[in-house]
Design a protein around this motif. Structure first.
Motif, short mmCIF file in Angstrom:
data_model
loop_
_atom_site.label_atom_id
_atom_site.label_comp_id
_atom_site.label_asym_id
_atom_site.label_seq_id
_atom_site.Cartn_x
_atom_site.Cartn_y
_atom_site.Cartn_z
N MET A 215 0.83 -1.19 0.00
CA MET A 215 0.00 0.00 0.00
C MET A 215 0.87 1.24 0.00
O MET A 215 1.99 1.23 0.50
CB MET A 215 -0.87 0.02 1.23
N ALA A 216 0.31 2.32 -0.54
CA ALA A 216 1.05 3.58 -0.59
C ALA A 216 1.05 4.24 0.78
O ALA A 216 0.10 4.10 1.56
CB ALA A 216 0.40 4.51 -1.61
N PRO A 217 2.11 4.97 1.09
CA PRO A 217 2.16 5.66 2.38
C PRO A 217 1.03 6.67 2.50
O PRO A 217 0.55 7.22 1.52
CB PRO A 217 3.51 6.36 2.37
N GLN A 218 0.60 6.87 3.73
CA GLN A 218 -0.55 7.73 4.02
C GLN A 218 -0.33 9.17 3.59
O GLN A 218 -1.24 9.79 3.06
CB GLN A 218 -0.84 7.68 5.55
N GLY A 219 0.83 9.72 3.75
CA GLY A 219 1.12 11.12 3.44
C GLY A 219 1.03 11.42 1.94
O GLY A 219 0.50 12.45 1.53
N LYS A 220 1.52 10.48 1.14
CA LYS A 220 1.50 10.68 -0.31
C LYS A 220 0.07 10.64 -0.83
O LYS A 220 -0.30 11.43 -1.70
CB LYS A 220 2.33 9.60 -1.01
N SER A 221 -0.74 9.74 -0.35
CA SER A 221 -2.11 9.63 -0.84
C SER A 221 -2.94 10.84 -0.45
O SER A 221 -3.80 11.29 -1.21
CB SER A 221 -2.77 8.34 -0.35
N ALA B 15 -1.73 13.91 -0.06
CA ALA B 15 -1.29 15.00 -0.95
C ALA B 15 -1.90 14.86 -2.34
O ALA B 15 -2.32 15.84 -2.97
CB ALA B 15 0.23 15.00 -1.02
N LYS B 16 -1.98 13.61 -2.80
CA LYS B 16 -2.55 13.34 -4.11
C LYS B 16 -4.03 13.69 -4.13
O LYS B 16 -4.54 14.31 -5.08
CB LYS B 16 -2.37 11.86 -4.44
N ALA B 17 -4.73 13.34 -3.06
CA ALA B 17 -6.17 13.63 -2.95
C ALA B 17 -6.41 15.13 -2.90
O ALA B 17 -7.36 15.65 -3.50
CB ALA B 17 -6.75 12.95 -1.72
N LYS B 18 -5.54 15.84 -2.14
CA LYS B 18 -5.67 17.29 -2.04
C LYS B 18 -5.46 17.95 -3.40
O LYS B 18 -6.20 18.86 -3.80
CB LYS B 18 -4.64 17.82 -1.03
N ALA B 19 -4.47 17.47 -4.17
CA ALA B 19 -4.19 18.00 -5.51
C ALA B 19 -5.37 17.76 -6.45
O ALA B 19 -5.75 18.62 -7.25
CB ALA B 19 -2.93 17.39 -6.07
N ALA B 20 -5.99 16.58 -6.32
CA ALA B 20 -7.14 16.24 -7.15
C ALA B 20 -8.32 17.13 -6.81
O ALA B 20 -9.07 17.58 -7.69
CB ALA B 20 -7.50 14.77 -6.98
N ALA B 21 -8.53 17.40 -5.51
CA ALA B 21 -9.62 18.26 -5.07
C ALA B 21 -9.44 19.67 -5.61
O ALA B 21 -10.40 20.32 -6.07
CB ALA B 21 -9.71 18.27 -3.56
N VAL B 22 -8.21 20.18 -5.57
CA VAL B 22 -7.92 21.53 -6.08
C VAL B 22 -8.19 21.57 -7.58
O VAL B 22 -8.79 22.53 -8.11
CB VAL B 22 -6.47 21.93 -5.75
N ALA B 23 -7.77 20.52 -8.29
CA ALA B 23 -7.95 20.47 -9.75
C ALA B 23 -9.43 20.45 -10.12
O ALA B 23 -9.83 21.10 -11.09
CB ALA B 23 -7.24 19.25 -10.31
N THR B 24 -10.25 19.72 -9.36
CA THR B 24 -11.69 19.67 -9.68
C THR B 24 -12.37 20.99 -9.37
O THR B 24 -13.29 21.39 -10.06
CB THR B 24 -12.40 18.53 -8.93
N ARG B 25 -11.93 21.64 -8.30
CA ARG B 25 -12.52 22.95 -7.96
C ARG B 25 -12.14 23.99 -9.01
O ARG B 25 -12.98 24.75 -9.49
CB ARG B 25 -12.01 23.41 -6.59
N LYS B 26 -10.88 24.04 -9.36
CA LYS B 26 -10.34 25.05 -10.24
C LYS B 26 -10.66 24.77 -11.72
O LYS B 26 -10.92 25.68 -12.51
CB LYS B 26 -8.82 25.10 -10.06
N GLY B 27 -10.63 23.53 -12.07
CA GLY B 27 -10.74 23.14 -13.47
C GLY B 27 -9.37 22.99 -14.07
O GLY B 27 -8.42 23.64 -13.64
N PHE B 28 -9.27 22.10 -15.07
CA PHE B 28 -7.96 21.82 -15.65
C PHE B 28 -8.09 21.88 -17.17
O PHE B 28 -8.92 21.18 -17.75
CB PHE B 28 -7.49 20.43 -15.20
N SER B 29 -7.32 22.72 -17.78
CA SER B 29 -7.40 22.87 -19.24
C SER B 29 -6.04 23.18 -19.80
O SER B 29 -5.32 24.03 -19.27
CB SER B 29 -8.39 23.97 -19.59
#
Length: 161
Positions: free
Chosen positions: A1-7, A9-23
């Motif tokens: 399994m992946a370490p807790q800290g990395k996942s 950070a990844k989730a936070k980056a995904a949340a920011v991308a969905t809020r902001k939009g990615f183009s």
């Protein structure tokens, strides 16, 4: 399994991308005055039926037979060029007054071809040929006969009168 800290950070980056939009879309800079359509896929044609009935003449024909057959099978032979003579009142007046026969001819035929076809079909000499395209899309040819021929006699022989 992946370490807790990395996942996290990844989730936070995904949340920011969905809020902001990615183009990645940007504007393209055109440096020429003309716009050229992009080259697209050109498929080879696969017709459902043959466009020509006969592609070439058999090999067992002699050269003279081949040339005679090609003349008959050619796209512009005398029977395709001259369709029929015109028998309207104005055409009859042309026959009587101006020594001229009037024919409906193929739209793609030129004056030289019309002259040769009339000479071959009816054994008459033409002085000149005038053509016009009628509003219904048919081409009309006025065939002026030479002075030694009478258009009335020729019209009788052809069967116009």
């Amino acid at each position: 399994m992946a370490p807790q800290g990395k996942s996290k950070a990844k989730a936070k980056a995904a949340a920011v991308a969905t809020r902001k939009g990615f183009s990645k879309k940007g504007t393209r800079i055109h440096t020429r005055t003309h716009f050229y359509k992009p080259k697209t896929l050109k498929l080879k044609s696969s017709p459902l039926y043959a466009r020509k009935a006969v592609h070439d003449l058999p090999a067992e024909f002699s050269e003279k037979e081949k040339s005679d057959a090609r003349a008959l099978l050619s796209k512009m032979n005398k029977f395709r060029i001259v369709k029929y003579p015109l028998t309207t009142e104005s055409a009859m007046k042309k026959i009587e007054d101006h020594n001229t026969l009037v024919f409906i001819v193929d739209i793609t035929a030129n004056k030289r071809q019309i002259k040769d076809a009339v000479r071959a079909m009816y054994d008459i000499k033409c002085q000149k040929v005038n053509t016009l395209i009628r509003p219904d899309g048919l081409k009309k040819a006025y065939v002026r006969l030479t002075n030694d021929l009478d258009a009335l006699d020729i019209a009788n022989r052809i069967g116009i009168i």
